[in-house]
Motif scaffolding. Structure first.
Motif, PDB file in Angstrom:
ATOM      1  N   ASP A  42       0.842  -1.186   0.000  1.00 19.77           N
ATOM      2  CA  ASP A  42       0.000   0.000   0.000  1.00 19.77           C
ATOM      3  C   ASP A  42       0.880   1.240   0.000  1.00 19.77           C
ATOM      4  O   ASP A  42       1.556   1.532   0.982  1.00 19.77           O
ATOM      5  N   ALA A  43       0.888   1.951  -1.104  1.00 21.59           N
ATOM      6  CA  ALA A  43       1.766   3.118  -1.234  1.00 21.59           C
ATOM      7  C   ALA A  43       0.960   4.417  -1.257  1.00 21.59           C
ATOM      8  O   ALA A  43       1.453   5.435  -1.736  1.00 21.59           O
ATOM      9  N   HIS A  44      -0.256   4.383  -0.757  1.00 21.71           N
ATOM     10  CA  HIS A  44      -1.052   5.611  -0.710  1.00 21.71           C
ATOM     11  C   HIS A  44      -0.319   6.660   0.104  1.00 21.71           C
ATOM     12  O   HIS A  44       0.188   6.372   1.188  1.00 21.71           O
ATOM     13  N   GLY A  45      -0.262   7.838  -0.444  1.00 19.54           N
ATOM     14  CA  GLY A  45       0.438   8.927   0.248  1.00 19.54           C
ATOM     15  C   GLY A  45       1.946   8.842   0.116  1.00 19.54           C
ATOM     16  O   GLY A  45       2.666   9.634   0.713  1.00 19.54           O
ATOM     17  N   PRO A  82       3.108   4.767  10.146  1.00 22.71           N
ATOM     18  CA  PRO A  82       1.821   4.498  10.781  1.00 22.71           C
ATOM     19  C   PRO A  82       1.173   3.293  10.112  1.00 22.71           C
ATOM     20  O   PRO A  82       1.067   3.233   8.885  1.00 22.71           O
ATOM     21  N   GLU A  83       0.815   2.355  10.934  1.00 22.55           N
ATOM     22  CA  GLU A  83       0.197   1.146  10.388  1.00 22.55           C
ATOM     23  C   GLU A  83      -1.237   1.476   9.960  1.00 22.55           C
ATOM     24  O   GLU A  83      -2.016   2.021  10.746  1.00 22.55           O
ATOM     25  N   ALA A  84      -1.559   1.138   8.756  1.00 24.05           N
ATOM     26  CA  ALA A  84      -2.927   1.334   8.298  1.00 24.05           C
ATOM     27  C   ALA A  84      -3.827   0.335   9.028  1.00 24.05           C
ATOM     28  O   ALA A  84      -3.422  -0.787   9.281  1.00 24.05           O
ATOM     29  N   THR A  85      -5.029   0.779   9.367  1.00 23.25           N
ATOM     30  CA  THR A  85      -5.951  -0.151  10.021  1.00 23.25           C
ATOM     31  C   THR A  85      -6.489  -1.123   8.976  1.00 23.25           C
ATOM     32  O   THR A  85      -6.443  -0.857   7.773  1.00 23.25           O
ATOM     33  N   ALA A  86      -6.976  -2.237   9.471  1.00 22.38           N
ATOM     34  CA  ALA A  86      -7.495  -3.259   8.567  1.00 22.38           C
ATOM     35  C   ALA A  86      -8.622  -2.681   7.713  1.00 22.38           C
ATOM     36  O   ALA A  86      -8.724  -2.976   6.514  1.00 22.38           O
TER      37      ALA A  86
END
Lengths: 478, 469
Positions: free
Chosen positions: A117-120, A444-448
């Motif tokens: 996940d490379a969002h941002g 920051p870990e993305a939430t599920a």
């Protein structure tokens, strides 16, 4: 004082980034020495159409046919800096079996693909160091036999964004954790000494090249005679001919010089004009003073923007170092790569002066006026071209090796960290897993839920693209 | 004597319920606890030993008349199979050097006194595997019993072939060349055999034709004698075939008729192989195990690179010091399903203070055959510390039974000595140690070492003898 310098730099960078993105980087400049161009992989032909084609081609090759377990890696949602095809916002890079399969904002992700996940975040090609010392051991074609895929320096290199380095004439990838795909190529370099301190060495080199040129002339004569049906054409005598020089003149090898002063650089220009050959000059501190001449001679350079030599006021000409060196060379069409002052890597030494922070060296060239796209090229595509491997690495293009880095900010910002490095389509580095930088501004870990929402979003988009007909797939932002 | 003991230990299946009348005097050990190491811990149990074999074991064992009884109950006594040091490199003289030296045996480098042997018995060690020192392909492991009169009494002189690897072209090239040479030697032998068979067949046909033609048959014993001569010359068969006519000419030049009648030898004489290469050839033929010594994760990948896709018998000896990145390849190591020898110690990740328990990681990843070794450093003291180190890795997460097995029965299996050291059960060899406490308690001491029924060490007797002196 330092703070203000840094913040002004940051302001410059922040201002530059969106401008570049909006421009779409359509006009990719090519250096003037086109006759030296190495196998450009259609990089000037507009990567978007190419991606479109490949996306369509890729569509037919669906995963079921492949026996290899999960060959896919998708880097989803990042701002993709392709180098040759502009900047794509919220795009996906889909890799398969070590190569890039698709790039675009609407790429369908095959089932079971590994997803980053490379969002941002920003996605760049893996950085290329045209010279390195101590990152990899060994040299030459057998470098893989000396490669420790778990060495600390491999981790640090990847943390610095490097995915390919040249060392001991071997061009090798930082394939952490595996020996597969380590050696990319060998550098076709012949080191030549042409310094002003040794006139006899200069004379000897010219003699070698003269002999080689004479030999090639004779070879051509014989070939033409044969073509015209002449019989009894004798073979050309190779005795006394420097075959290494012949290879240089035939373009099979690249002449490698070290020169910094204008005097030495001029002498090399003379040499290159008399004996045209592929070349690369390491140093080039005063190159900005004679950039047009270097451009005409087709010289390529490897510069260090912060390498200093003071100007000598007694000389009645511009001299000494200049932070504008990179900018001047770019504007004149001289191809160049950038290296830091030290080509080693370590946790010791001068902070910010070695390959642990290659983009910082480039940031100083940007500070000197170099545009950001050119800056990126100098440590990706142009470095790869100088190494003769631009057909494989250096830009994010369909079909090229899946070597890329994902950063949490602009590559040239001092705060930016590499979050992931992908080498040969394999995640070779993850900042949170490596023990050296994980604790600094942890990711920051993305939430599920967030991840699920993003994946659902991507799937819906992909579905819409499928329903919407063939034209939509793989298009870049307009 | 050793051979006798071994033979005594061999018949594993013994009468369970008095099917045959038992012979010989029984010895009975009554203990507070028995770690059988096949998944059971028996409390307040008895071992009945006869003829070097455990006849009965359990809580309800009838003690026969006239049995010699050692009643050790109430002293915290625990029995378990004896300790085995499969990588007892600390007992050999320091040797260095590399290259292909397959003919060297561990015993050639052994430097151990009878006192040290006694020390080892005192700490409950029954078996030793001693590999030669050095790097590259330094030679083969020898297996000894700690009660051997002299090292020459080794049970096995040339067991596993040791290999080392470091991350360098020269090191890998040495192994690659050895493999290539071994392949070439095997090809050469196959070719020589084919030539010999062909020659043999042709000769037989010629003989037959000659016989049919009414000629007199040459006596068979003469042929055999000739073949004997050739094989004793030790030359390869191919060479012998080529040289034959010359020899004959030299001997009896004009006797051409006889020469033609002479046939190739009746038994195939394989070409001679360099004795240093011989064990590598045996390895390629799956006749010999290789133990490859690795001290970091990179070496593991390079080892896989060297052997490629070949199916060969090998096991891994991890010999790392305190700092290791071997955890990186634990899953891959385990996936190869080979026996893994690993030092019983907590190690540290390089350039960090992060500690890890490699034996526990391996066990958790599903490694089934783990052998724990003392740390590779120095002297016999390293072996003395083994139980302490074991306690350390057990405290930090390694399963207790895995740990105990790994220093006894698994280590014995690695040396091919399952007939001497095995989990304690009826029918198993009567080899065990008795401690006066938990084996993982550093205060517990070995009171008895029993090998195939024979008491090799008895602390009370030893101490009494010492006091007399």
């Amino acid at each position: 004082m330092i703070l203000s310098t840094l913040s002004s730099l940051l302001l410059t960078l922040c201002a530059a980034a969106p401008a570049g993105a909006e421009a779409g980087l359509a006009e990719v400049c090519t250096p003037g020495n086109a006759w030296l161009a190495q196998d450009p992989p259609a990089e000037e032909q507009g990567a978007e159409s190419e991606q479109e084609e490949a996306a369509e081609a890729g569509e037919s090759a669906e995963p079921e046919a492949d026996p290899e377990p999960n060959p896919y890696l998708a880097i989803v949602g990042g701002e993709v800096h392709t180098v040759t095809g502009g900047v794509l916002a919220r795009a996906t890079v889909l890799c398969k079996s070590g190569r890039i399969l698709k790039i675009g904002p609407r790429v369908r992700i095959p089932e079971g693909a590994e997803i980053l996940d490379a969002h941002g975040m920003r996605v760049y090609p893996g950085l290329v160091a045209v010279e390195s010392f101590g990152i990899l051991r060994g040299r030459g074609p057998s470098i893989a036999d000396s490669f420790d895929p778990f060495a600390l320096n491999v981790d640090l290199g990847l943390a610095g964004g490097l995915t390919t380095v040249q060392t001991g004439d071997a061009i090798a990838k930082l394939t952490r954790g595996t020996l597969d795909g380590h050696l990319l190529a060998t550098a076709p370099w012949t080191s030549l000494s042409y310094g002003s301190t040794s006139p006899s060495a200069r004379r000897k080199l010219r003699q070698r090249l003269e002999g080689a040129q004479e030999y090639l002339r004779k070879v051509r004569e014989v070939e033409i005679a044969k073509q015209l049906g002449e019989k009894d054409t004798p073979d050309v005598e190779t005795k006394g001919v420097d075959m290494e020089a012949v290879k240089l003149l035939k373009g099979e090898k690249t002449a490698r010089f070290r020169a910094n002063s204008a005097k030495d650089l001029l002498a090399i220009c003379d040499l290159l004009e008399s004996y045209p050959m592929r070349s690369v000059i390491f140093g080039g501190r005063e190159a900005w003073t004679l950039a047009p001449r270097l451009s005409r001679a087709g010289a390529r350079l490897v510069i260090t923007p912060r390498a200093k030599s003071w100007a000598d006021d007694r000389l009645n000409r511009p001299n000494g170092w200049s932070i504008e060196n990179g900018r001047v060379l770019w504007d004149t069409g001289v191809e160049f790569a950038i290296l830091p002052g030290q080509t080693s890597i370590s946790l010791g030494g001068l902070a910010g002066r070695d390959l642990l922070t290659l983009p910082m060296e480039v940031a100083f060239a940007i500070r000197g006026g170099l545009n950001q796209d050119a800056a990126l090229r100098s440590i990706t595509l142009d470095a790869a071209r100088i190494l003769g491997v631009s057909d494989r690495i250096g830009s994010l293009e369909v079909g090229k090796d899946a070597d890329l880095i994902i950063t949490d900010g602009d590559l040239f910002d001092y705060r930016t960290f590499v979050q992931w490095a992908v080498v040969n389509g394999r995640i070779a580095y993850d900042k949170q897993q490596a023990s050296y930088f994980a604790h600094i501004r942890p990711r920051p870990e993305a939430t599920a839920e967030e991840v699920a929402a993003e994946i659902a979003d991507a799937l819906i988009k992909a579905g819409a693209a499928d329903d919407g007909g063939e034209g939509g797939e793989g298009d870049g932002p307009r | 004597m050793l051979a006798e003991l071994l033979l005594a230990a061999l018949p594993a299946a013994l009468p369970q319920d008095g099917a045959d009348p038992p012979v010989g005097r029984a010895t009975v050990y009554r203990l507070d606890s028995i770690e059988t190491l096949d998944g059971k811990v028996l409390t307040n149990a008895t071992i009945l030993v006869r003829e070097g074999v455990i006849e009965r074991i359990g809580q309800a064992v009838v003690i026969p008349d006239h049995a010699r009884v050692y009643d050790l109950r109430g002293s915290g006594s625990v029995a378990m199979p004896p300790l085995v040091l499969g990588q007892a490199g600390m007992l050999r003289q320091t040797t260095s050097g590399g290259g292909l030296r397959g003919k060297i045996k561990g015993i050639d480098h052994l430097q151990i006194s009878q006192d040290q042997m006694a020390d080892l018995r005192e700490i409950g060690v029954l078996l030793l595997g001693v590999e030669p020192g050095g790097s590259g392909i330094p030679g083969r492991t020898s297996v000894l019993r700690t009660d051997a009169e002299a090292p020459i009494d080794a049970l096995v002189h040339d067991l596993h072939l040791k290999m080392t690897l470091d991350i360098s072209k020269s090191s890998k090239d040495l192994l690659r060349k050895a493999l290539k040479d071994a392949d070439a030697a095997i090809d050469k032998e196959a070719k020589a055999k084919a030539d010999w068979e062909k020659a043999r067949k042709e000769w037989a046909e010629k003989q037959k034709a000659a016989k049919e033609g009414g000629k007199e048959e040459k006596p068979a014993d003469k042929v055999e004698k000739d073949s004997g001569k050739e094989s004793s010359s030790g030359r390869g068969r191919g060479a012998a075939l080529r040289q034959e006519p010359e020899q004959e000419k030299g001997k009896d030049g004009d006797n051409k008729g006889k020469e033609q009648e002479k046939g190739p030898p009746e038994t195939f004489e394989p070409p001679k192989i360099d004795p240093n290469l011989q064990p590598v050839v045996e390895w390629v033929r799956h006749q010999r195990m290789v133990q490859v010594r690795l001290d970091n994760a990179g070496e593991w990948l390079h080892w896989l690179d060297v052997i490629g896709k070949r199916e060969l018998p090998w096991e891994v000896v991890l010999v790392h010091g305190g700092s290791t990145n071997l955890a990186e390849v634990v899953d891959d190591l385990v996936a190869h399903q080979v026996r893994i020898h690993v030092p019983a110690r907590i190690s540290t990740l390089p350039s960090t203070r992060i500690q890890q328990n490699l034996p526990a990681l391996l066990a958790r990843a599903g490694a089934e055959r783990i052998v724990l070794t003392p740390t590779s450093s120095g002297s016999i003291n390293a072996a003395k510390d083994l139980r302490v180190l074991l306690a350390d890795v057990v405290r930090e997460g390694l399963d207790r039974s895995v740990a105990l097995r790994a220093v006894s029965v698994e280590a014995a299996a690695a040396l091919g000595q399952e007939d001497l050291v095995a989990p304690l059960a009826a029918g198993a060899p009567a080899s065990f140690i008795i401690l006066d406490g938990d084996p993982l308690d550093p205060q517990a001491r070995v009171t008895h070492l029993v090998a195939a029924g024979e008491i090799l060490y008895d602390r009370k007797k030893a101490e009494a003898a010492e006091n007399r002196e």
